[in-house]
Design an enzyme around this catalytic site. Structure first.
Site, PDB file in Angstrom:
ATOM      1  N   SER A  71       0.840  -1.198   0.000  1.00  0.00           N
ATOM      2  CA  SER A  71       0.000   0.000   0.000  1.00  0.00           C
ATOM      3  C   SER A  71       0.873   1.244   0.000  1.00  0.00           C
ATOM      4  CB  SER A  71      -0.853  -0.030   1.265  1.00  0.00           C
ATOM      5  OG  SER A  71      -1.467   1.215   1.476  1.00  0.00           O
ATOM      6  N   ALA A  72       0.374   2.293  -0.601  1.00  0.00           N
ATOM      7  CA  ALA A  72       1.075   3.581  -0.585  1.00  0.00           C
ATOM      8  C   ALA A  72       1.227   4.104   0.838  1.00  0.00           C
ATOM      9  CB  ALA A  72       0.296   4.597  -1.424  1.00  0.00           C
ATOM     10  N   TYR A  89      -1.933  -1.350  10.770  1.00  0.00           N
ATOM     11  CA  TYR A  89      -2.163  -1.853   9.413  1.00  0.00           C
ATOM     12  C   TYR A  89      -0.965  -1.506   8.508  1.00  0.00           C
ATOM     13  CZ  TYR A  89      -3.624  -1.946   4.578  1.00  0.00           C
ATOM     14  OH  TYR A  89      -3.640  -2.171   3.224  1.00  0.00           O
ATOM     15  N   LYS A 130       2.130  -3.913   6.458  1.00  0.00           N
ATOM     16  CA  LYS A 130       2.548  -3.878   5.053  1.00  0.00           C
ATOM     17  C   LYS A 130       4.067  -3.663   4.954  1.00  0.00           C
ATOM     18  CE  LYS A 130      -1.383  -4.697   3.242  1.00  0.00           C
ATOM     19  NZ  LYS A 130      -1.631  -6.026   2.668  1.00  0.00           N
ATOM     20  N   TYR A 185      -0.349  -0.168  -3.869  1.00  0.00           N
ATOM     21  CA  TYR A 185      -1.550   0.415  -4.470  1.00  0.00           C
ATOM     22  C   TYR A 185      -1.779   1.805  -3.898  1.00  0.00           C
ATOM     23  CZ  TYR A 185      -2.686  -4.637  -4.505  1.00  0.00           C
ATOM     24  OH  TYR A 185      -2.666  -5.999  -4.602  1.00  0.00           O
ATOM     25  N   LEU A 209     -13.524   7.116   1.010  1.00  0.00           N
ATOM     26  CA  LEU A 209     -14.304   8.179   0.375  1.00  0.00           C
ATOM     27  C   LEU A 209     -15.315   7.665  -0.661  1.00  0.00           C
ATOM     28  CD1 LEU A 209     -14.827  11.204  -0.031  1.00  0.00           C
ATOM     29  CD2 LEU A 209     -12.952  11.220  -1.687  1.00  0.00           C
ATOM     30  N   ASP A 253      -4.607  11.566   8.717  1.00  0.00           N
ATOM     31  CA  ASP A 253      -4.630  11.846   7.273  1.00  0.00           C
ATOM     32  C   ASP A 253      -3.456  12.731   6.870  1.00  0.00           C
ATOM     33  OD1 ASP A 253      -6.811  10.392   6.547  1.00  0.00           O
ATOM     34  OD2 ASP A 253      -8.167  12.101   6.291  1.00  0.00           O
TER      35      ASP A 253
HETATM   36  P1  NAD Z   1     -10.900  -7.132   0.912  1.00  0.00           P
HETATM   37  O1  NAD Z   1     -11.134  -7.161   2.379  1.00  0.00           O
HETATM   38  O2  NAD Z   1     -12.063  -6.881   0.013  1.00  0.00           O
HETATM   39  O3  NAD Z   1     -10.203  -8.494   0.448  1.00  0.00           O
HETATM   40  C1  NAD Z   1      -9.364  -9.234   1.285  1.00  0.00           C
HETATM   41  C2  NAD Z   1      -9.835 -10.675   1.254  1.00  0.00           C
HETATM   42  O4  NAD Z   1      -8.982 -11.457   2.076  1.00  0.00           O
HETATM   43  C3  NAD Z   1     -11.258 -10.847   1.802  1.00  0.00           C
HETATM   44  O5  NAD Z   1     -12.015 -11.595   0.872  1.00  0.00           O
HETATM   45  C4  NAD Z   1     -11.080 -11.611   3.111  1.00  0.00           C
HETATM   46  O6  NAD Z   1     -12.165 -12.473   3.370  1.00  0.00           O
HETATM   47  C5  NAD Z   1      -9.787 -12.350   2.848  1.00  0.00           C
HETATM   48  N1  NAD Z   1      -8.987 -12.678   4.030  1.00  0.00           N
HETATM   49  C6  NAD Z   1      -8.563 -11.866   5.024  1.00  0.00           C
HETATM   50  N2  NAD Z   1      -7.804 -12.548   5.904  1.00  0.00           N
HETATM   51  C7  NAD Z   1      -7.753 -13.834   5.453  1.00  0.00           C
HETATM   52  C8  NAD Z   1      -7.135 -15.016   5.920  1.00  0.00           C
HETATM   53  N3  NAD Z   1      -6.409 -15.031   7.036  1.00  0.00           N
HETATM   54  N4  NAD Z   1      -7.297 -16.152   5.203  1.00  0.00           N
HETATM   55  C9  NAD Z   1      -8.029 -16.158   4.066  1.00  0.00           C
HETATM   56  N5  NAD Z   1      -8.627 -15.070   3.580  1.00  0.00           N
HETATM   57  C10 NAD Z   1      -8.498 -13.917   4.262  1.00  0.00           C
HETATM   58  O7  NAD Z   1      -9.732  -6.067   0.645  1.00  0.00           O
HETATM   59  P2  NAD Z   1      -9.161  -5.486  -0.723  1.00  0.00           P
HETATM   60  O8  NAD Z   1      -9.513  -4.053  -0.778  1.00  0.00           O
HETATM   61  O9  NAD Z   1      -9.513  -6.367  -1.852  1.00  0.00           O
HETATM   62  O10 NAD Z   1      -7.617  -5.573  -0.409  1.00  0.00           O
HETATM   63  C11 NAD Z   1      -6.815  -6.656  -0.854  1.00  0.00           C
HETATM   64  C12 NAD Z   1      -5.398  -6.441  -0.373  1.00  0.00           C
HETATM   65  O11 NAD Z   1      -4.923  -5.197  -0.869  1.00  0.00           O
HETATM   66  C13 NAD Z   1      -5.255  -6.372   1.141  1.00  0.00           C
HETATM   67  O12 NAD Z   1      -4.046  -7.003   1.509  1.00  0.00           O
HETATM   68  C14 NAD Z   1      -5.184  -4.887   1.420  1.00  0.00           C
HETATM   69  O13 NAD Z   1      -4.478  -4.600   2.592  1.00  0.00           O
HETATM   70  C15 NAD Z   1      -4.431  -4.400   0.190  1.00  0.00           C
HETATM   71  N6  NAD Z   1      -4.686  -2.983  -0.120  1.00  0.00           N
HETATM   72  C16 NAD Z   1      -5.973  -2.533  -0.250  1.00  0.00           C
HETATM   73  C17 NAD Z   1      -6.193  -1.187  -0.535  1.00  0.00           C
HETATM   74  C18 NAD Z   1      -7.586  -0.646  -0.643  1.00  0.00           C
HETATM   75  O14 NAD Z   1      -7.766   0.567  -0.500  1.00  0.00           O
HETATM   76  N7  NAD Z   1      -8.600  -1.451  -0.903  1.00  0.00           N
HETATM   77  C19 NAD Z   1      -5.105  -0.317  -0.702  1.00  0.00           C
HETATM   78  C20 NAD Z   1      -3.819  -0.820  -0.573  1.00  0.00           C
HETATM   79  C21 NAD Z   1      -3.608  -2.160  -0.281  1.00  0.00           C
HETATM   80  C1  WQD Z   2      -9.442   9.670   0.822  1.00  0.00           C
HETATM   81  C2  WQD Z   2      -9.607  11.159   1.064  1.00  0.00           C
HETATM   82  C3  WQD Z   2      -9.939  11.728   3.361  1.00  0.00           C
HETATM   83  C4  WQD Z   2     -13.807   9.718   3.777  1.00  0.00           C
HETATM   84  C5  WQD Z   2      -6.938   4.594   2.965  1.00  0.00           C
HETATM   85  C6  WQD Z   2      -5.877   3.888   3.753  1.00  0.00           C
HETATM   86  C7  WQD Z   2      -4.770   3.428   2.848  1.00  0.00           C
HETATM   87  C8  WQD Z   2      -5.321   2.587   1.692  1.00  0.00           C
HETATM   88  C9  WQD Z   2      -6.450   3.274   1.001  1.00  0.00           C
HETATM   89  C10 WQD Z   2      -5.206   0.289   2.291  1.00  0.00           C
HETATM   90  C11 WQD Z   2      -8.854  11.676   2.280  1.00  0.00           C
HETATM   91  C12 WQD Z   2     -11.170  12.055   2.549  1.00  0.00           C
HETATM   92  C13 WQD Z   2     -12.617  10.210   3.285  1.00  0.00           C
HETATM   93  C14 WQD Z   2     -14.834  10.627   4.142  1.00  0.00           C
HETATM   94  C15 WQD Z   2     -13.427  12.444   3.458  1.00  0.00           C
HETATM   95  N1  WQD Z   2      -5.863   1.347   2.163  1.00  0.00           N
HETATM   96  N2  WQD Z   2     -12.438  11.562   3.122  1.00  0.00           N
HETATM   97  N3  WQD Z   2     -14.618  11.965   3.951  1.00  0.00           N
HETATM   98  O1  WQD Z   2      -7.163   7.614   3.775  1.00  0.00           O
HETATM   99  O2  WQD Z   2      -6.223   7.999   1.447  1.00  0.00           O
HETATM  100  O3  WQD Z   2      -6.354   5.721   2.331  1.00  0.00           O
HETATM  101  O4  WQD Z   2      -7.434   3.704   1.950  1.00  0.00           O
HETATM  102  O5  WQD Z   2      -4.035   0.097   2.135  1.00  0.00           O
HETATM  103  O6  WQD Z   2      -3.882   2.704   3.618  1.00  0.00           O
HETATM  104  O7  WQD Z   2      -5.355   4.787   4.726  1.00  0.00           O
HETATM  105  O8  WQD Z   2      -8.437   6.845   1.703  1.00  0.00           O
HETATM  106  O9  WQD Z   2     -10.759   6.910   0.947  1.00  0.00           O
HETATM  107  O10 WQD Z   2     -10.289   6.990   3.434  1.00  0.00           O
HETATM  108  O11 WQD Z   2      -9.733   8.972   2.025  1.00  0.00           O
HETATM  109  O12 WQD Z   2     -13.278  13.666   3.310  1.00  0.00           O
HETATM  110  O13 WQD Z   2     -15.920  10.239   4.611  1.00  0.00           O
HETATM  111  O14 WQD Z   2     -10.999  11.414   1.327  1.00  0.00           O
HETATM  112  O15 WQD Z   2      -9.710  12.709   4.345  1.00  0.00           O
HETATM  113  O16 WQD Z   2      -8.407  12.963   1.986  1.00  0.00           O
HETATM  114  P1  WQD Z   2      -7.002   7.157   2.391  1.00  0.00           P
HETATM  115  P2  WQD Z   2      -9.886   7.367   2.061  1.00  0.00           P
END
Ligand code: NAD
Ligand code: WQD
Length: 331
Positions: free
Chosen positions: A124-125, A148, A152, A176, A199, A292
């Site tokens: 993740s970023a 969290y 990562k 991502y 968001l 944030d």
């Molecule tokens: P998500 O929760 O929709 O998907 C994760 C999946 O993993 C789920 O289906 C959950 O049931 C499964 N899971 C969790 N723990 C498990 C375990 N111990 N065994 C088997 N299955 C398990 O999340 P997502 O948004 O699809 O994210 C996928 C990956 O990308 C995650 O590792 C997340 O941290 C990373 N990521 C997500 C974002 C985002 O904003 N969505 C951003 C950066 C990184």
């Molecule tokens: C985006 C912008 C908020 C909700 C998070 C995790 C990051 C990654 C992606 C997993 C920000 C603003 C949000 C709201 C708002 N996940 N906002 N009102 O915080 O950039 O990233 O998700 O790896 O680790 O931290 O994403 O969608 O929560 O927020 O004003 O109700 O929207 O302040 O500027 P974020 P976000």
């Protein structure tokens, strides 16, 4: 290739399974359904018109994971499984460290045992912390403010050490930015439990009338209009980035930003959503959300140069597809 996709029933995993199937790969999903639904697996098969194999297992369970590696000749793994709610990770740190770190170790251990040397990891970023934008892969990582993010950064370190000690092991670490949007069929997308933290799902639920209005967290950041700037990326672009990473994997550790390279403010996103869908999104400005940062967007040039991948879908497509899914979605 036969690809094991952990967390393949989840938001990003399900879209990636479709992209893998469309690229001609076979998919085995391992998911404990802790944050997803079994019917998503059926929808993946419907959309791609191909079969997938599904194991409902916890990937921290080494014996359950071993059965999959024993039964199939796995060519590569994409490891999505993990817990991802930043706020929850502060409340339940042990759960996050255990699930996210142990799963990475269990899967890599099985890879070593069975000679599987292609590994793609969901990072993740957030690992960049409050660095100077745009974020480049070579930057020193700054501490994150929550467990969290630490899971990562730690998983990245573990994978790097394993690859350094085992020259055949090929790892692609994908950082991502902010994944949004949904498959254009409207069948799969992001369906968070409870009130969304992120968001875009919040915006779609306001548009649907499930929530009254968006709360914009702060309008006094040093950005174009004072609201937070992020690099939103369409989940289908992200999915295609995984296929590119897998197919172009070479020995060693490779880190790639998967983002568009373009920043969008909260108010710009709200405006784009209203324009794309011809629907109003009421909002109010409230205080900043703790933790944030002002701006977060990628330097996306490395993935373009080395993987030949670049995000193609714009913010309008992201808003349109997110809304189509929300309209269709029944709890
Ligand atoms: P998500 O929760 O929709 O998907 C994760 C999946 O993993 C789920 O289906 C959950 O049931 C499964 N899971 C969790 N723990 C498990 C375990 N111990 N065994 C088997 N299955 C398990 O999340 P997502 O948004 O699809 O994210 C996928 C990956 O990308 C995650 O590792 C997340 O941290 C990373 N990521 C997500 C974002 C985002 O904003 N969505 C951003 C950066 C990184
Ligand atoms: C985006 C912008 C908020 C909700 C998070 C995790 C990051 C990654 C992606 C997993 C920000 C603003 C949000 C709201 C708002 N996940 N906002 N009102 O915080 O950039 O990233 O998700 O790896 O680790 O931290 O994403 O969608 O929560 O927020 O004003 O109700 O929207 O302040 O500027 P974020 P976000």
């Amino acid at each position: 290739m036969n690809i094991l996709v952990t967390g393949g029933a989840g938001y990003i995993g399900s879209h990636t399974c479709i992209a893998l199937l469309e690229a001609g790969h076979s998919v085995i999903i391992a998911d404990n359904l802790s944050n997803s639904k079994r019917e998503t697996v059926m929808k993946i098969m419907d959309i791609a018109d191909k079969e997938v194999t599904f194991y409902e297992i916890d990937v921290t369970d080494a014996e359950a994971v071993d059965i999959i590696f024993r039964n199939y000749k796995i060519d590569g793994v994409i490891h999505f499984a993990g817990l991802k709610a930043v706020g929850e990770s502060v409340e339940k740190p042990l759960e996050y460290y255990y699930n996210n770190i142990v799963s990475t170790m269990v899967i890599t251990k099985a890879c070593q045992k069975y000679g599987v040397d292609r590994f793609v990891f969901s990072s993740s970023a957030t690992v960049y912390g409050d660095n100077k934008v745009p974020f480049v892969e070579t930057m020193d990582l700054l501490p994150t403010t929550n467990p969290y993010g630490e899971t990562k950064a730690m998983s990245e370190r573990i994978l790097t050490d394993i690859a350094n000690a085992n020259p055949a092991f090929s790892v692609s670490i994908l950082r991502y930015f902010n994944p949004v949007g949904a498959h254009e069929s409207g069948l799969i997308g992001e369906a968070p439990n409870g009130i969304p933290n992120n968001l875009m799902p919040y915006v779609t639920q306001v548009a649907k009338g499930k929530l009254e209005k968006l709360r914009v967290f702060g309008n006094n950041y040093p950005t174009v209009d004072g609201t937070g700037v992020r690099d939103y990326i369409h989940v289908l672009d992200l999915a295609e980035g995984h296929v590119a990473a897998l197919e172009n994997l070479t020995e060693g550790v490779h880190v790639y930003n998967l983002g568009t390279g373009k920043g969008t403010s909260v108010l710009e996103l709200v405006k784009a959503f209203e324009e794309a869908n011809d629907i109003e999104v009421p909002y109010e400005i409230v205080d900043r959300r703790p933790g944030d940062i002002a701006s977060c967007y990628a330097d996306a040039s490395k993935a373009k140069q080395e993987l030949g991948w670049t995000a193609k879908r714009d913010i309008i497509a992201m808003c349109r597809d997110a809304w189509r899914f929300e309209k269709n979605y029944k709890e």
